[in-house]
Design a protein around this motif. Structure first.
Motif, PDB file in Angstrom:
ATOM      1  N   GLU A  56       0.882  -1.160   0.000  1.00 19.38           N
ATOM      2  CA  GLU A  56       0.000   0.000   0.000  1.00 19.38           C
ATOM      3  C   GLU A  56       0.927   1.219   0.000  1.00 19.38           C
ATOM      4  O   GLU A  56       1.746   1.384   0.902  1.00 19.38           O
ATOM      5  CB  GLU A  56      -0.878  -0.020   1.253  1.00 19.38           C
TER       6      GLU A  56
ATOM      7  N   ASN B 183     -10.173   7.388 -16.319  1.00 22.92           N
ATOM      8  CA  ASN B 183     -11.173   7.448 -15.242  1.00 22.92           C
ATOM      9  C   ASN B 183     -10.506   7.576 -13.886  1.00 22.92           C
ATOM     10  O   ASN B 183      -9.276   7.733 -13.784  1.00 22.92           O
ATOM     11  CB  ASN B 183     -12.093   6.220 -15.298  1.00 22.92           C
ATOM     12  N   GLY B 184     -11.300   7.510 -12.823  1.00 17.27           N
ATOM     13  CA  GLY B 184     -10.779   7.703 -11.472  1.00 17.27           C
ATOM     14  C   GLY B 184      -9.798   6.646 -11.042  1.00 17.27           C
ATOM     15  O   GLY B 184      -9.014   6.861 -10.096  1.00 17.27           O
ATOM     16  N   ASN B 185      -9.785   5.490 -11.703  1.00 14.92           N
ATOM     17  CA  ASN B 185      -8.839   4.420 -11.386  1.00 14.92           C
ATOM     18  C   ASN B 185      -7.607   4.445 -12.286  1.00 14.92           C
ATOM     19  O   ASN B 185      -6.792   3.518 -12.259  1.00 14.92           O
ATOM     20  CB  ASN B 185      -9.527   3.057 -11.507  1.00 14.92           C
ATOM     21  N   GLY B 186      -7.495   5.501 -13.097  1.00 10.30           N
ATOM     22  CA  GLY B 186      -6.324   5.620 -13.970  1.00 10.30           C
ATOM     23  C   GLY B 186      -6.419   4.809 -15.240  1.00 10.30           C
ATOM     24  O   GLY B 186      -5.431   4.687 -15.974  1.00 10.30           O
ATOM     25  N   VAL B 187      -7.596   4.245 -15.527  1.00 10.03           N
ATOM     26  CA  VAL B 187      -7.781   3.424 -16.723  1.00 10.03           C
ATOM     27  C   VAL B 187      -8.157   4.320 -17.895  1.00 10.03           C
ATOM     28  O   VAL B 187      -9.052   5.166 -17.796  1.00 10.03           O
ATOM     29  CB  VAL B 187      -8.879   2.362 -16.498  1.00 10.03           C
TER      30      VAL B 187
END
Length: 318
Positions: free
Chosen positions: A91, A290-294
């Motif tokens: 993490e 997107n928010g997940n970097g995709v």
């Protein structure tokens, strides 16, 4: 506001060399979709256990190939990763270990590509694992050439005197700036080829680190190095280096060399030297994430199709 990311797109040229048996000629620059596309189809029909390339810690596979909305283009996805060592998953805020990536596992990356059915231009998204390179794609396809044998036999029966050899089904080359290979072809007997790497830090190459002065300040080592030169030399009279073009093609996959210098003699036995910057043709596009970097894969594919339509470097070769 939608976030965006800049993606680099590499350009490769796929050819299916065709011989003319009547005139004893070979056309190495033609692209036959009626040979190459069934070849890709046969690969996609392979069992998943044998379809992928697993070699030297690199995993590469063609995951999908589909017809684009524009009939002149195919689109698809390569799957890539690296494997072979166990690593911790952490993490990033607390650095707490969350799990392990085992030697037989890897983090998959989807590498998008577009193939122009008219010219053989292959556009490939930059791969952060540096697995989806020209050399890897060439190795992957070369290991599967027997799959296309039936299609070659049918083509040769129907198109005499045109003839495709099953030992040379395809070639794949990096698309270079205009004139790159023309300069190389002018030197018929190559005596020396040198590759230059720009030096920015010691960590980029172990060989450079042996000679450069390090941060601790060893005064006996060389400092202020800006370039590192590697040379291949033939010192035997009346002979020259062989397969220079292949060496340069393979070196491009390393993405380390900034320029090459080739010296030797032309057909009139005059000494010639060609020095040129290595500038494989590539493009940069901005796509949404997107928010997940995709990334927005549909947008990326469309940008790649636009490149093939509007800026196809192979359209200017002929």
């Amino acid at each position: 506001m939608t976030e965006t990311a800049t993606k680099r797109i590499f350009a490769y040229k796929i050819c299916t060399p065709v011989a003319n048996l009547e005139f004893d000629q070979m056309n190495k620059d033609v692209y036959l979709k009626q040979i190459f596309e069934p070849f890709l189809g046969e690969i996609m029909n392979q069992n998943v256990n044998v379809k992928a390339l697993r070699e030297e810690g690199k995993f590469f596979d063609i995951n999908s190939i589909n017809q684009n909305e524009d009939a002149d283009y195919l689109e698809g996805v390569f799957h890539t990763t690296r494997y072979g060592t166990q690593n911790d998953i952490i993490e990033i805020t607390t650095q707490a270990i969350q799990g392990h990536v085992l030697p037989t596992q890897g983090v998959r990356f989807d590498v998008h590509f577009v193939l122009c059915r008219r010219t053989g231009l292959l556009l490939v998204e930059s791969d952060p694992f540096r697995v989806a390179t020209r050399n890897t794609i060439d190795t992957y396809l070369s290991k599967k050439q027997t799959l296309v044998k039936k299609f070659i036999e049918d083509y040769n029966k129907e198109n005499y005197p045109q003839f495709v050899y099953d030992s040379m089904v395809f070639t794949i080359e990096s698309v270079m700036d205009q004139g790159f290979y023309d300069q190389l072809a002018e030197i018929s007997k190559v005596k020396e080829v040198s590759g230059y790497m720009e030096v920015t830090d010691d960590g980029q190459n172990a060989a450079i680190s042996k000679f450069k002065k390090d941060a601790a300040g060893d005064e006996h080592n060389v400092s202020e190095v800006t370039e590192f030169k590697i040379s291949l030399i033939n010192s035997v009279r009346n002979s020259g280096l062989k397969h220079v073009k292949r060496f340069i093609d393979n070196s491009l996959d390393l993405e380390k060399f900034s320029r090459f210098e080739v010296s030797g003699y032309d057909n009139m036995n005059k000494k010639r030297t060609a020095s040129f910057n290595v500038k494989p043709v590539s493009f940069y596009v901005n796509v949404g994430i997107n928010g997940n970097g995709v990334i927005n894969s549909a947008q990326l594919i469309q940008e790649m199709v636009n490149i093939a339509k509007e800026d196809n470097p192979l359209d200017s070769e002929g």
